[in-house]
Motif scaffolding. Structure first.
Motif, PDB file in Angstrom:
ATOM      1  N   ARG A  64       0.799  -1.228   0.000  1.00 28.98           N
ATOM      2  CA  ARG A  64       0.000   0.000   0.000  1.00 28.98           C
ATOM      3  C   ARG A  64       0.835   1.283   0.000  1.00 28.98           C
ATOM      4  O   ARG A  64       0.431   2.284   0.558  1.00 28.98           O
ATOM      5  CB  ARG A  64      -0.985   0.006   1.172  1.00 28.98           C
ATOM      6  N   ARG A  65       1.985   1.241  -0.621  1.00 28.06           N
ATOM      7  CA  ARG A  65       2.749   2.481  -0.724  1.00 28.06           C
ATOM      8  C   ARG A  65       2.002   3.516  -1.547  1.00 28.06           C
ATOM      9  O   ARG A  65       2.046   4.708  -1.238  1.00 28.06           O
ATOM     10  CB  ARG A  65       4.142   2.233  -1.322  1.00 28.06           C
ATOM     11  N   ASP A  66       1.304   3.080  -2.589  1.00 27.07           N
ATOM     12  CA  ASP A  66       0.557   4.029  -3.425  1.00 27.07           C
ATOM     13  C   ASP A  66      -0.490   4.782  -2.608  1.00 27.07           C
ATOM     14  O   ASP A  66      -0.739   5.967  -2.852  1.00 27.07           O
ATOM     15  CB  ASP A  66      -0.120   3.298  -4.592  1.00 27.07           C
ATOM     16  N   VAL A 120      -0.243   5.554   0.581  1.00 29.93           N
ATOM     17  CA  VAL A 120       0.497   6.539   1.366  1.00 29.93           C
ATOM     18  C   VAL A 120       0.928   7.712   0.492  1.00 29.93           C
ATOM     19  O   VAL A 120       0.803   8.877   0.892  1.00 29.93           O
ATOM     20  CB  VAL A 120       1.716   5.884   2.040  1.00 29.93           C
ATOM     21  N   VAL A 121       1.419   7.425  -0.706  1.00 29.89           N
ATOM     22  CA  VAL A 121       1.840   8.488  -1.620  1.00 29.89           C
ATOM     23  C   VAL A 121       0.674   9.428  -1.908  1.00 29.89           C
ATOM     24  O   VAL A 121       0.814  10.658  -1.852  1.00 29.89           O
ATOM     25  CB  VAL A 121       2.398   7.887  -2.928  1.00 29.89           C
ATOM     26  N   SER A 122      -0.488   8.866  -2.204  1.00 32.31           N
ATOM     27  CA  SER A 122      -1.655   9.697  -2.500  1.00 32.31           C
ATOM     28  C   SER A 122      -2.072  10.525  -1.293  1.00 32.31           C
ATOM     29  O   SER A 122      -2.379  11.722  -1.413  1.00 32.31           O
ATOM     30  CB  SER A 122      -2.823   8.811  -2.955  1.00 32.31           C
ATOM     31  N   ALA A 123      -2.071   9.904  -0.120  1.00 33.31           N
ATOM     32  CA  ALA A 123      -2.469  10.623   1.097  1.00 33.31           C
ATOM     33  C   ALA A 123      -1.491  11.753   1.408  1.00 33.31           C
ATOM     34  O   ALA A 123      -1.902  12.873   1.753  1.00 33.31           O
ATOM     35  CB  ALA A 123      -2.552   9.657   2.273  1.00 33.31           C
ATOM     36  N   VAL A 124      -0.209  11.484   1.287  1.00 36.51           N
ATOM     37  CA  VAL A 124       0.811  12.499   1.564  1.00 36.51           C
ATOM     38  C   VAL A 124       0.657  13.682   0.616  1.00 36.51           C
ATOM     39  O   VAL A 124       0.730  14.846   1.030  1.00 36.51           O
ATOM     40  CB  VAL A 124       2.216  11.888   1.456  1.00 36.51           C
ATOM     41  N   ARG A 125       0.440  13.408  -0.635  1.00 34.95           N
ATOM     42  CA  ARG A 125       0.308  14.506  -1.610  1.00 34.95           C
ATOM     43  C   ARG A 125      -0.928  15.340  -1.335  1.00 34.95           C
ATOM     44  O   ARG A 125      -0.907  16.562  -1.504  1.00 34.95           O
ATOM     45  CB  ARG A 125       0.315  13.927  -3.025  1.00 34.95           C
ATOM     46  N   VAL A 144      -7.834  12.435   9.175  1.00 30.87           N
ATOM     47  CA  VAL A 144      -7.537  11.035   8.873  1.00 30.87           C
ATOM     48  C   VAL A 144      -8.765  10.369   8.254  1.00 30.87           C
ATOM     49  O   VAL A 144      -8.663   9.619   7.273  1.00 30.87           O
ATOM     50  CB  VAL A 144      -7.095  10.290  10.144  1.00 30.87           C
ATOM     51  N   ALA A 145      -9.940  10.661   8.799  1.00 31.58           N
ATOM     52  CA  ALA A 145     -11.171  10.058   8.279  1.00 31.58           C
ATOM     53  C   ALA A 145     -11.444  10.485   6.841  1.00 31.58           C
ATOM     54  O   ALA A 145     -11.830   9.663   5.998  1.00 31.58           O
ATOM     55  CB  ALA A 145     -12.347  10.421   9.174  1.00 31.58           C
ATOM     56  N   SER A 146     -11.237  11.764   6.547  1.00 30.38           N
ATOM     57  CA  SER A 146     -11.509  12.242   5.188  1.00 30.38           C
ATOM     58  C   SER A 146     -10.504  11.676   4.186  1.00 30.38           C
ATOM     59  O   SER A 146     -10.858  11.386   3.046  1.00 30.38           O
ATOM     60  CB  SER A 146     -11.499  13.775   5.148  1.00 30.38           C
ATOM     61  N   LEU A 147      -9.262  11.504   4.612  1.00 28.95           N
ATOM     62  CA  LEU A 147      -8.264  10.889   3.726  1.00 28.95           C
ATOM     63  C   LEU A 147      -8.666   9.457   3.397  1.00 28.95           C
ATOM     64  O   LEU A 147      -8.621   9.032   2.233  1.00 28.95           O
ATOM     65  CB  LEU A 147      -6.886  10.897   4.396  1.00 28.95           C
ATOM     66  N   GLY A 148      -9.045   8.705   4.423  1.00 28.83           N
ATOM     67  CA  GLY A 148      -9.454   7.331   4.188  1.00 28.83           C
ATOM     68  C   GLY A 148     -10.663   7.241   3.274  1.00 28.83           C
ATOM     69  O   GLY A 148     -10.716   6.397   2.367  1.00 28.83           O
ATOM     70  N   ALA A 149     -11.635   8.128   3.492  1.00 27.52           N
ATOM     71  CA  ALA A 149     -12.843   8.114   2.670  1.00 27.52           C
ATOM     72  C   ALA A 149     -12.523   8.436   1.212  1.00 27.52           C
ATOM     73  O   ALA A 149     -13.022   7.797   0.284  1.00 27.52           O
ATOM     74  CB  ALA A 149     -13.856   9.112   3.228  1.00 27.52           C
ATOM     75  N   THR A 150     -11.677   9.434   0.992  1.00 27.16           N
ATOM     76  CA  THR A 150     -11.310   9.817  -0.369  1.00 27.16           C
ATOM     77  C   THR A 150     -10.558   8.703  -1.078  1.00 27.16           C
ATOM     78  O   THR A 150     -10.755   8.465  -2.274  1.00 27.16           O
ATOM     79  CB  THR A 150     -10.440  11.094  -0.349  1.00 27.16           C
ATOM     80  N   LEU A 151      -9.697   8.004  -0.350  1.00 25.62           N
ATOM     81  CA  LEU A 151      -8.867   6.958  -0.940  1.00 25.62           C
ATOM     82  C   LEU A 151      -9.548   5.597  -0.936  1.00 25.62           C
ATOM     83  O   LEU A 151      -9.010   4.633  -1.488  1.00 25.62           O
ATOM     84  CB  LEU A 151      -7.534   6.881  -0.189  1.00 25.62           C
ATOM     85  N   SER A 173      -9.986   1.977   4.939  1.00 27.24           N
ATOM     86  CA  SER A 173     -10.386   2.207   6.318  1.00 27.24           C
ATOM     87  C   SER A 173      -9.325   3.004   7.049  1.00 27.24           C
ATOM     88  O   SER A 173      -8.162   3.069   6.627  1.00 27.24           O
ATOM     89  CB  SER A 173     -10.604   0.875   7.034  1.00 27.24           C
ATOM     90  N   THR A 174      -9.730   3.603   8.156  1.00 29.84           N
ATOM     91  CA  THR A 174      -8.779   4.329   8.994  1.00 29.84           C
ATOM     92  C   THR A 174      -7.673   3.398   9.485  1.00 29.84           C
ATOM     93  O   THR A 174      -6.496   3.777   9.505  1.00 29.84           O
ATOM     94  CB  THR A 174      -9.501   4.967  10.193  1.00 29.84           C
ATOM     95  N   ALA A 175      -8.037   2.176   9.849  1.00 32.65           N
ATOM     96  CA  ALA A 175      -7.042   1.208  10.332  1.00 32.65           C
ATOM     97  C   ALA A 175      -6.027   0.879   9.244  1.00 32.65           C
ATOM     98  O   ALA A 175      -4.827   0.782   9.507  1.00 32.65           O
ATOM     99  CB  ALA A 175      -7.743  -0.058  10.819  1.00 32.65           C
ATOM    100  N   THR A 176      -6.498   0.713   8.009  1.00 35.99           N
ATOM    101  CA  THR A 176      -5.589   0.424   6.898  1.00 35.99           C
ATOM    102  C   THR A 176      -4.643   1.596   6.661  1.00 35.99           C
ATOM    103  O   THR A 176      -3.441   1.407   6.427  1.00 35.99           O
ATOM    104  CB  THR A 176      -6.394   0.135   5.620  1.00 35.99           C
ATOM    105  N   LEU A 177      -5.185   2.806   6.735  1.00 36.24           N
ATOM    106  CA  LEU A 177      -4.356   3.989   6.521  1.00 36.24           C
ATOM    107  C   LEU A 177      -3.286   4.101   7.604  1.00 36.24           C
ATOM    108  O   LEU A 177      -2.123   4.414   7.322  1.00 36.24           O
ATOM    109  CB  LEU A 177      -5.238   5.236   6.506  1.00 36.24           C
ATOM    110  N   TYR A 178      -3.663   3.828   8.850  1.00 31.64           N
ATOM    111  CA  TYR A 178      -2.688   3.872   9.939  1.00 31.64           C
ATOM    112  C   TYR A 178      -1.588   2.851   9.722  1.00 31.64           C
ATOM    113  O   TYR A 178      -0.398   3.152   9.895  1.00 31.64           O
ATOM    114  CB  TYR A 178      -3.382   3.636  11.286  1.00 31.64           C
ATOM    115  N   ARG A 179      -1.952   1.628   9.354  1.00 23.75           N
ATOM    116  CA  ARG A 179      -0.932   0.596   9.138  1.00 23.75           C
ATOM    117  C   ARG A 179       0.003   0.981   8.000  1.00 23.75           C
ATOM    118  O   ARG A 179       1.226   0.789   8.088  1.00 23.75           O
ATOM    119  CB  ARG A 179      -1.597  -0.747   8.846  1.00 23.75           C
TER     120      ARG A 179
END
Length: 269
Positions: A150-152, A154-159, A170-177, A180-186
């Protein structure tokens, strides 16, 4: 610190997803020992000392480490750099996920680069042509084949965060991508070493820092806090002390060369 020479260099295009830039700092010995704040920016760095090494302190601790030939991972805490002799440093600023791309098990604590990499450029090679030496080294360190984990994401979220520090949670990033929030954290922990919430905090604070340095002394902290996306001045003050070890007014009044250097060429956000 008086910076006699500070330069940035572009890496080989094949490293564009791993390295943001290389840098060089050369400065004479200060009249008196200097202490400069190295603030977190969401990027790991490797720095090589080609001259007289200084030391690195962590505010609020008794930790004192030699500031030479070291990988400094992504952190939410500041370092204080202590230098009494002349400075000659060469470094790599990675993308937020770059260190974990180069080394799958990149450490989460400052680590001598010899304990991380299979080899690294010699002082002579760095002095001769730092870009060529660093390019050869890092291209050899990168593992061939597709990148997984899932590097892609992370790249999208960082940008998204870097383009707009105040428009995301964090919730809005997960929703856009679509994760889940848990997946984004990991994913953030795996590729950057800090949580998405911490990354948001670091980048929002960094924007506040840039505004603080750019603005005249007459601007109120409340206006600066609002411009950086903080809910209120008290929130900005807490975050500032957390990331620098001092309050914003004290930092502004003793702006050191390291801080000015880091923000001088930063594009507006």
């Amino acid at each position: 610190m008086v910076i006699m020479e500070y330069r940035r260099f572009a890496p080989d295009p094949r490293l564009s997803e791993t390295v943001e830039h290389y840098w060089l700092i050369v400065a004479p010995a200060p009249v008196e020992e200097i202490r400069a704040v190295l603030i977190p920016n969401g990027r790991a760095t490797v720095q090589f000392c080609l001259g007289e090494p200084g030391h690195r302190l962590r505010p609020g601790t008794t930790s004192v480490e030699l500031n030479a030939d070291v990988l400094l991972p992504v952190t939410t805490d500041p370092y204080v750099l202590v230098q009494s002799g002349p400075s000659h440093y060469v470094g790599v600023q990675f993308t937020p996920w770059g260190a974990a791309t180069a080394w799958h098990d990149a450490p989460r604590e400052p680590t001598p680069i010899g304990d991380v990499a299979t080899g690294h450029p010699t002082d002579a090679a760095l002095k001769d042509d730092l870009c060529a030496a660093l390019d050869r080294w890092l291209l050899a360190e990168l593992s061939p084949g597709p990148v997984r984990g899932r590097r892609d994401t992370v790249v999208s979220a960082v940008r998204m965060v870097d383009q707009d520090t105040e428009g995301h949670t964090v919730a809005s990033l997960g929703a856009t991508l679509g994760v889940s929030t848990a997946t984004l954290y990991r994913a953030f922990r795996r590729w950057i070493g800090i949580s998405p919430k911490e990354y948001l905090s670091v980048r929002r604070y960094e924007r506040f820092m840039a505004r603080l340095i750019e603005q005249s002394r007459g601007n109120s902290p409340a206006m600066l806090a609002a411009a950086a996306g903080y809910a209120d001045q008290a929130h900005a003050a807490r975050e500032f002390r957390r990331h620098t070890g001092m309050n914003a007014t004290a930092f502004r009044d003793r702006l050191d060369g390291i801080a000015e250097m880091m923000f001088r060429d930063m594009p507006p956000r």
